[in-house]
Design an enzyme around this catalytic site. Structure first.
Site, PDB file in Angstrom:
ATOM      1  CD  GLU A   1      -1.208   0.632   3.639  1.00 30.16           C
ATOM      2  OE1 GLU A   1      -2.311   1.116   3.339  1.00 30.16           O
ATOM      3  OE2 GLU A   1      -0.816   0.514   4.804  1.00 30.16           O
TER       4      GLU A   1
ATOM      5  NE  ARG B   1      -1.196   7.467   7.413  1.00 30.27           N
ATOM      6  CZ  ARG B   1      -0.287   6.697   7.987  1.00 30.27           C
ATOM      7  NH1 ARG B   1       0.785   7.219   8.516  1.00 30.27           N
ATOM      8  NH2 ARG B   1      -0.429   5.391   8.027  1.00 30.27           N
TER       9      ARG B   1
ATOM     10  CB  VAL C   1       4.423   6.699  13.607  1.00 29.11           C
ATOM     11  CG1 VAL C   1       5.094   6.623  14.970  1.00 29.11           C
ATOM     12  CG2 VAL C   1       2.915   6.815  13.748  1.00 29.11           C
TER      13      VAL C   1
HETATM   14  P1  ADP Z   1      -2.807  -1.430   6.833  1.00 29.80           P
HETATM   15  O1  ADP Z   1      -3.209  -0.393   5.856  1.00 29.80           O
HETATM   16  O2  ADP Z   1      -3.928  -1.873   7.703  1.00 29.80           O
HETATM   17  O3  ADP Z   1      -1.557  -1.096   7.574  1.00 29.80           O
HETATM   18  P2  ADP Z   1      -1.254  -3.181   5.061  1.00 29.80           P
HETATM   19  O4  ADP Z   1      -1.762  -3.636   3.757  1.00 29.80           O
HETATM   20  O5  ADP Z   1      -0.212  -2.124   5.057  1.00 29.80           O
HETATM   21  O6  ADP Z   1      -2.509  -2.739   5.968  1.00 29.80           O
HETATM   22  O7  ADP Z   1      -0.702  -4.416   5.878  1.00 29.80           O
HETATM   23  C1  ADP Z   1      -0.278  -4.292   7.220  1.00 29.80           C
HETATM   24  C2  ADP Z   1       0.532  -5.480   7.636  1.00 29.80           C
HETATM   25  O8  ADP Z   1      -0.210  -6.704   7.409  1.00 29.80           O
HETATM   26  C3  ADP Z   1       1.822  -5.685   6.886  1.00 29.80           C
HETATM   27  O9  ADP Z   1       2.886  -4.913   7.412  1.00 29.80           O
HETATM   28  C4  ADP Z   1       2.048  -7.172   7.099  1.00 29.80           C
HETATM   29  O10 ADP Z   1       2.489  -7.404   8.422  1.00 29.80           O
HETATM   30  C5  ADP Z   1       0.645  -7.750   6.991  1.00 29.80           C
HETATM   31  N1  ADP Z   1       0.294  -8.150   5.611  1.00 29.80           N
HETATM   32  C6  ADP Z   1      -0.375  -7.411   4.698  1.00 29.80           C
HETATM   33  N2  ADP Z   1      -0.489  -8.067   3.518  1.00 29.80           N
HETATM   34  C7  ADP Z   1       0.120  -9.263   3.665  1.00 29.80           C
HETATM   35  C8  ADP Z   1       0.372 -10.383   2.801  1.00 29.80           C
HETATM   36  N3  ADP Z   1      -0.054 -10.427   1.543  1.00 29.80           N
HETATM   37  N4  ADP Z   1       1.064 -11.430   3.311  1.00 29.80           N
HETATM   38  C9  ADP Z   1       1.523 -11.410   4.589  1.00 29.80           C
HETATM   39  N5  ADP Z   1       1.315 -10.400   5.452  1.00 29.80           N
HETATM   40  C10 ADP Z   1       0.631  -9.326   5.013  1.00 29.80           C
END
Ligand code: ADP
Length: 447
Positions: A288, A292, A295
């Protein structure tokens, strides 16, 4: 006439923004909820406005109330910080429509990137590799869904397209859990984000979380401030972050940095942002983009000397600013520990009065926090109360410096995760930089 900035946030990031405004000779308006009268930056702002009760829904998330405060004080621009409305495209749009500068990219870009399916599509268009999965939203038909999932291959992760803050995700290891998991996630997504669109991705088993900080001016100029490693996480929330990320394949990194800058230019990104990736076996997988400030921005600031918050303000206000990659010189290593008011073992929040505290200091130590002796940590908001950042020539010295900073720091009266950090920083797997995103909750907490 100097411009006036309304800071639409609280805690350490509100103070961080206020300090940057002062350095740029900008006037400041601090807003606060009635549960937040003791916030440090309120004493330093030019004007203050109470925007509602302690409940964030009625204050920091209350768009009409924030816009009224901006109108009342004749502010020129609104600084959103992180959390609350920082990635709310409707908020950005309403700021724009009411004639205020939203300090961030345009509401169109916030909306595009806030929808994770669209964000993945845009990333792919700029040659950024994404996590393999099904393109688009999950269809209704159960047989169809099962077919798609088995094609991706279990385990898969179901994600809410509007998700954020580590919520709206569920891992499915086998087919017989698939339909019920979709239904549960859909319900959760609807309740939490008012949008139940879901998508599938391959679940990457033991990746590191690597991210890239970018700065762009919306006029064809974009630079990066290198990488951060945020693999030390609990419930998808980062606890320790560092810059740069070490042991990254040089060729993959070169490619990804270039693709990130291409994306910023392609979407006319204006402001600062972060592209987040999972990294496993020398490969990056985009998950993603955060439109913004984050932290963990200080670790990138410490290894580059580049003030990310000032850049946000300058770009949004159209102040003079050159973005030249050649001027970014990387030096040493930086680590940040997030100090949360919570029990270090049960992780239950621990609000209350900080009877006495002392911040750490010294060479290469930065303390970003709004707390002071006598401050009451309110129970209504995120439990993070401070960030300790250390910088040194090497990762090893950074860890040593952090341990020393943690020894100096105390906050009596509330529980904090101070001791968890002390344990993590002496942990062999962490010291050898061999942890991944599952390490803290898995092997470490089970020790
Ligand atoms: P958010 O916007 O809620 O932070 P993200 O898409 O950035 O969501 O994912 C947050 C966390 O979730 C990642 O840092 C990782 O730990 C886990 N995660 C997300 N997608 C995957 C994936 N495809 N496989 C394994 N872990 C994932």
């Amino acid at each position: 006439m100097s411009k006036k900035i309304l800071i639409a946030n609280r805690g350490e990031i509100a103070l961080r923004a206020l300090r940057a405004c002062k350095e740029l000779d900008l006037k400041t308006v601090a807003i606060y909820s009635s549960g937040d009268k003791e916030l440090k930056h309120l004493r330093l702002a030019d004007e203050t406005v109470c925007i509602g009760p302690a409940n964030p829904l009625e204050s920091y998330l209350n768009i009409p109330s924030i816009l009224s405060a901006a109108e009342l004080t004749q502010a020129d621009a609104i600084y959103p910080g992180y959390g609350f409305l920082a990635e709310d495209a409707d908020f950005a749009e309403r700021c724009e429509a009411s004639g205020f500068i939203f300090i961030g990219p345009s509401s169109t870009v916030v909306r595009q990137m806030g929808d994770k399916i669209t964000a993945k599509e845009l990333a792919e268009k700029s040659s950024i590799p994404t996590v393999p999965g099904y393109k688009g939203k999950i269809p209704q038909d159960e047989t169809e869904v099962k077919k798609i999932a088995s094609k991706i291959g279990y385990p898969i992760i179901i994600k809410a397209s509007a998700g954020g803050g580590g919520r709206g995700m569920r891992v499915v290891t086998q087919e017989d859990e698939l339909i019920s998991s979709i239904q549960l996630t859909q319900q959760e997504a609807k309740n939490a984000f008012g949008n139940d669109t879901l998508y599938f991705e391959k679940f990457i088993k033991n990746p590191r979380h690597i991210e890239i900080q970018i700065v762009a001016d919306g006029n064809g100029n974009a630079i990066h401030l290198g990488t951060r490693d945020c693999s030390m996480q609990r419930r998808h929330q980062k606890i320790i972050e560092e810059a740069p990320a070490l042991n990254i394949n040089a060729e993959s990194l070169d490619k990804i940095l270039k693709a990130c800058l291409d994306l910023c230019i392609d979407i006319e990104y204006s402001g600062v942002g972060t592209l987040e990736f999972l990294y496993e076996e020398n490969e990056f997988y985009f998950i993603e983009m955060n439109t913004r400030i984050q932290v963990e921005h200080p670790v990138s600031e410490m290894i580059t000397g580049f003030d990310i918050v000032k850049a946000q303000l300058k770009i949004a206000l159209g102040m003079n600013m050159t973005l030249d990659q050649k001027e970014i010189v990387f030096r040493g290593h930086a680590i940040e520990c997030r100090i949360n008011a919570e029990d270090p073992e049960t992780f239950i929040p621990s609000p209350g009065t900080i009877e006495k505290m002392h911040p750490p200091g010294g060479f290469g130590v930065r303390f970003d926090s709004h707390i002071y002796s006598g401050y009451v940590v309110p129970p209504y908001y995120d439990s993070m109360i401070a960030k300790i950042i250390t910088t040194a020539n090497t990762r090893e010295s950074c860890i040593k410096r952090m341990l020393s900073a943690l020894d100096e720091f105390f906050a009596i009266g509330i529980k904090t995760n101070h001791s968890l950090h002390q344990k993590l920083l002496q942990d062999q797997t962490f010291c050898e930089n061999k942890h991944d995103i599952n390490y803290l909750e898995g092997a470490f907490l089970k020790k």
